[in-house]
Design an enzyme around this catalytic site. Structure first.
Site, PDB file in Angstrom:
ATOM      1  N   ALA A  65      14.701  -6.501  -1.808  1.00 34.88           N
ATOM      2  CA  ALA A  65      13.591  -4.823  -1.694  1.00 34.88           C
ATOM      3  C   ALA A  65      13.226  -4.581  -3.508  1.00 34.88           C
ATOM      4  CB  ALA A  65      13.329  -3.647  -0.747  1.00 34.88           C
ATOM      5  N   ASN A  66      12.518  -4.217  -3.417  1.00 31.99           N
ATOM      6  CA  ASN A  66      11.733  -2.926  -5.127  1.00 31.99           C
ATOM      7  C   ASN A  66      11.993  -1.874  -4.539  1.00 31.99           C
ATOM      8  OD1 ASN A  66      11.308  -5.022  -5.954  1.00 31.99           O
ATOM      9  ND2 ASN A  66      10.041  -4.418  -7.942  1.00 31.99           N
ATOM     10  N   ARG A  67      12.324  -0.860  -5.232  1.00 28.72           N
ATOM     11  CA  ARG A  67      11.873   0.990  -4.901  1.00 28.72           C
ATOM     12  C   ARG A  67      10.423   0.593  -4.895  1.00 28.72           C
ATOM     13  NH1 ARG A  67      15.964   3.851  -5.527  1.00 28.72           N
ATOM     14  NH2 ARG A  67      18.200   3.152  -6.928  1.00 28.72           N
ATOM     15  N   SER A  68       9.584   1.446  -3.772  1.00 28.19           N
ATOM     16  CA  SER A  68       8.306   1.420  -3.028  1.00 28.19           C
ATOM     17  C   SER A  68       8.038   2.477  -2.657  1.00 28.19           C
ATOM     18  CB  SER A  68       7.267   0.714  -2.833  1.00 28.19           C
ATOM     19  OG  SER A  68       5.917   0.899  -3.179  1.00 28.19           O
ATOM     20  N   ALA A  85       8.876  -7.996  -3.865  1.00 27.31           N
ATOM     21  CA  ALA A  85       9.755  -8.031  -4.962  1.00 27.31           C
ATOM     22  C   ALA A  85       9.664  -9.878  -5.274  1.00 27.31           C
ATOM     23  CB  ALA A  85      10.822  -8.884  -3.390  1.00 27.31           C
TER      24      ALA A  85
END
Ligand code: CTP
Ligand code: CA
Length: 227
Positions: free
Chosen positions: A33-36, A101
């Site tokens: 995942a991405n940071r969000s 992602a």
């Protein structure tokens, strides 16, 4: 204006927003995942609704409530997000605020991957579809305004300018997410709007203020385009 006497600058318009990260499973217990936090995307959906628009929000997993009065579709992966976005079209405005992602696992293990004598596993990745570019390049039913974000840690304007062109956007909202900026997960955002015509830097603002200013900007552009 609406029944509360507020300006309804986007009354009758359909606005589609993506928000949050996507989660790409590796096995039943792990994902990429991405940071969000989804804060900026959700704030945009709320501001669009407050401007009188008919709003659909397609969101990845976030710890935020569904905004009141906004049709909210929950997804996990980039491919699910693309499918939900295409199902929600047509729209007058598309705003891609999700941190999608870029890659997913080539194969998803059906059972939890165990540690073993062979050391760390290697993960084969494949690229996810680009939701923003896919929407912006539609030959029929392209939203009149397509807005993307460019969250960068270096060469902010160069990278944002390149994304504006590569993704055929009308606006790229550039923000510095380098260590010092503290944007990710926070309540404030300092952005620069880039269009083919030029760029416009806004002061450090609350994410709600960024969202409402953006609505005023987009309403002006939509009306300008009609004249
Ligand atoms: N985006 C998207 N689908 C993807 C990747 C990105 O819709 N698969 C959108 C994001 O929502 C954002 C914009 O594209 O509005 C820019 O995302 P970003 O990650 O900065 O761009 P990338 O093309 O993935 O480039 P990078 O290599 O910098 O990650
Ligand atoms: Ca990316």
């Amino acid at each position: 204006s609406d029944t509360n006497g507020l300006p309804s600058q986007l009354a009758g318009k359909r606005v589609l927003v993506t928000s949050g990260p996507t989660h790409e499973p590796i096995d039943p217990v792990r994902y990429i995942a991405n940071r969000s936090s989804g804060k900026q995307g959700h704030a945009i959906a709320k501001a669009a609704r407050a401007s009188g628009a008919d709003v659909t929000l397609v969101t990845g997993p976030v710890a935020l409530a569904d905004p009141f009065g906004v049709k909210t579709v929950h997804v996990e992966t980039a491919r699910e997000m693309l499918q939900a976005v295409e199902a929600a079209l047509p729209a007058d405005i598309f705003i891609a605020a999700a941190a999608v992602a870029d890659w997913r696992a080539a194969d998803i293990a059906t059972e939890k991957i165990k540690k073993g004598a062979n050391g760390a596993p290697s993960l084969a990745l494949v690229e996810n579809p680009d939701i923003l570019a896919t929407v912006a390049r539609r030959s029929t039913g392209r939203p009149a305004l397509v807005v993307g974000f460019a969250a960068e840690t270096e060469k902010l304007f160069d990278h944002a300018q390149e994304k504006l062109a590569r993704k055929s956007c009308d606006i790229i909202i550039a923000n510095d997410v380098g260590a010092a900026a503290g944007v990710l997960g926070g309540d404030r955002n300092e952005v620069t709007l880039m269009t083919k015509a030029g760029k416009e830097s806004w002061p450090d603002l609350n994410k709600d203020e960024v969202a409402s200013r953006l609505m005023t900007k987009l309403a002006g552009m939509l009306n300008g385009a009609r004249r």
